[in-house]
Design a protein around this motif. Sequence first.
Motif: not given
Ligand code: MG
Lengths: 298, 371
Positions: A50, A134-135
């Motif tokens: 991230t 993200d993710e």
């Molecule tokens: Mg992360």
Amino acid sequence: MQHKKALAEINAALLEQGYISDASIAMAIHLSRALKKPLLIEGPAGVGKTEIAKVMAKVMTTQLIRLQCYEGIDAPQALYEWNYQHQLLHLKMLENESASIEQKEQQLFSEKFLQKRPLLEALQTAQPSVLLIDEIDRADEEFESFLLEMLSDWQITIPEIGTIEATSIPQVILTSNRVRELSEALRRRCLYLYIDYPTFDKEVDIVTQKVPEINEFLAREISAFMQELRKMRLEKVPGVAETLDWATALAEMHFDHLDKSLVESTLGVVLKDWDDLRNTQDSLSELFEKVKVKLRVE
Amino acid sequence: MKRKLSIDQHVIQFCRFLRENGFAVGPTEEVDVLNALATIDWSQSQYFKEVLRTVLVKNISQYHLFDELYTKYWRELKRAEDSKLKDSQERDKQSKAKQQAPSIEVIKNWLHGNPQDEIKEVAQYSPGVAKGKADLSAFAEEESREWSSVVRMLKKQLENQPNRRSIHNKKPGKISLRPLVRHNMRKGGELLDLYFKHPKKQKLKLVLLCDVSKSMDLYARFIIQMMYAFQNSGLQIETFVFSTSLYRATRLLKSHSLKKALNALSDHIEEWGSGTRIGDCLWEFVDRYGRSLLDRKTYVFIMSDGWDNGNAEVMEKAMKKIKGNSKKVIWLNPLASSANFAPEVQGLQAALPYIDALLPATNIKDLKYIL
Ligand SMILES: [Mg+2]
Ligand SMILES: Nc1ncnc2c1ncn2[C@@H]1O[C@H](COP(=O)(O)OP(=O)(O)OP(=O)(O)O)[C@@H](O)[C@H]1O
């Protein structure tokens, strides 16, 4: 060649932002910008996936727009949402008006009631932004294919308003912990970067970079300890985030080296699983021996 | 005389080489590489390699394979350049044939074994098939139908679990705003029809872990058919085989014919019919794949007799982790069908507390019965 500088520049710019990079990371960032392709980053928890997006936005002096994925996320949630409460209120107000249904509909579904979510926002910035998805592995396949479509067309259609085309195309970074395997199609659309746990040297660099007040020897000891710890069979392998928490705590207390009792009393910062903690406490002497050997070799 | 390839030709040739090794590399990727090379000074070989890696690798297993293949490509190229072309071609052919022959033998041995005849009858689905001569790759039509019906039953059984995604309709439940606004607007603003959210059916996820060690060779036919039928059923499933180490067989099983799958398996897996270290293999699974493949929606099937010459503690640890991170753990044990079966095998003992169901399975009829 001018391009040769590109990689060194990326590394330097990342370092300036406090991020310790390496050849693969710099290359991945360079090529995803040069080829204008999204970058898919995979790796275990807490290895700085991230963080890359955050740092990249700073390097490019542009805005970071983040879409955090979760189980059950769907297209509207990522793009836009009608403000239902306001619409309902407005609908009540329109009740006694003589406007036709079509007119009412037009009023209700106008931009006034549209709440922009990250994806729509990223398409409408003046300057290209960094869009962090993200993710992505937490979202389901349906959402993934929707994303795939958006990543190639760069336009979205809102049924009530029409098609909105991108005013700027963002630099996209996707991260995944591999909770679910992503589709081949999405993978092929992206460049791929795998980030593993850092090597000893890289971890020492990260610690000294992020915890500048730490004593050099302690930084090396902590890193060696983490390297050996990760080789054990753990329920939850600690990432860089844990290393940094530990280093910060020890530096704040002004310690300059590790000893057994210090590790015993602070290991909870690094190991979050009770079984891991107990098993590691049990084999601490052994672990210390390995750390010593490691430090002698390095 | 050496004929030097241009860099473009190398790229194309290397891409072809990767394709042969299971990478999904097509013209798009080739163009990407050439474009990428144009943006960098690749005269330093490490940059050249890094560019290829960044553009051509698309997942973690390719990432781990890449270095090896890259080295191999240059090594083979050098070898081809060093000797006469014809020579090298012939040698290639020979070494290829040599490589394949023994591994197929190994798997065949494991498949047929030399068990006592009467047990073998029990173990095989269709006793009519002549022992040893059974052509396992011919997936008899009737059997294949039976397998699809088993998979269908399984699917139905497991699929009826609600989850968080919703369906909107008028059956009472939690009020759903989106359709509420859209539909009632047409009625001029009165909230006449309410719409409700309902949970949607859940997608199934399965992990199948199959023991292919010596002690399991009686059930080889059954196991291979099961793996093949499951993997090609359209379910979201990952298949692993293990004996002394673990192998992810998912990709190898995805094939149009059982025969091709079988060939792929025998080419890649060297440890058919060796000893068993279940605990270590299960731990390897947890360690390497647990985080990515296991979650609360996943059913884990383990097919093994539980004979383990490894460490029971590791076994327990691995099972605990699997249990803690999946929906249900189902152990299929071929021995469990015999009348005087008691799960006394050490490995199985350690696993027992973490199993939701211990079921007998030696053939497809058992499976049908269970379901
Ligand atoms: Mg992360
Ligand atoms: N190479 C690095 N240089 C500097 N800091 C780093 C580096 N790698 C990780 N960190 C630090 O480690 C912490 C964790 O990083 P980050 O949140 O990016 O991890 P992640 O891979 O996204 O983890 P998760 O999978 O849990 O989301 C951050 O505080 C980050 O600053």
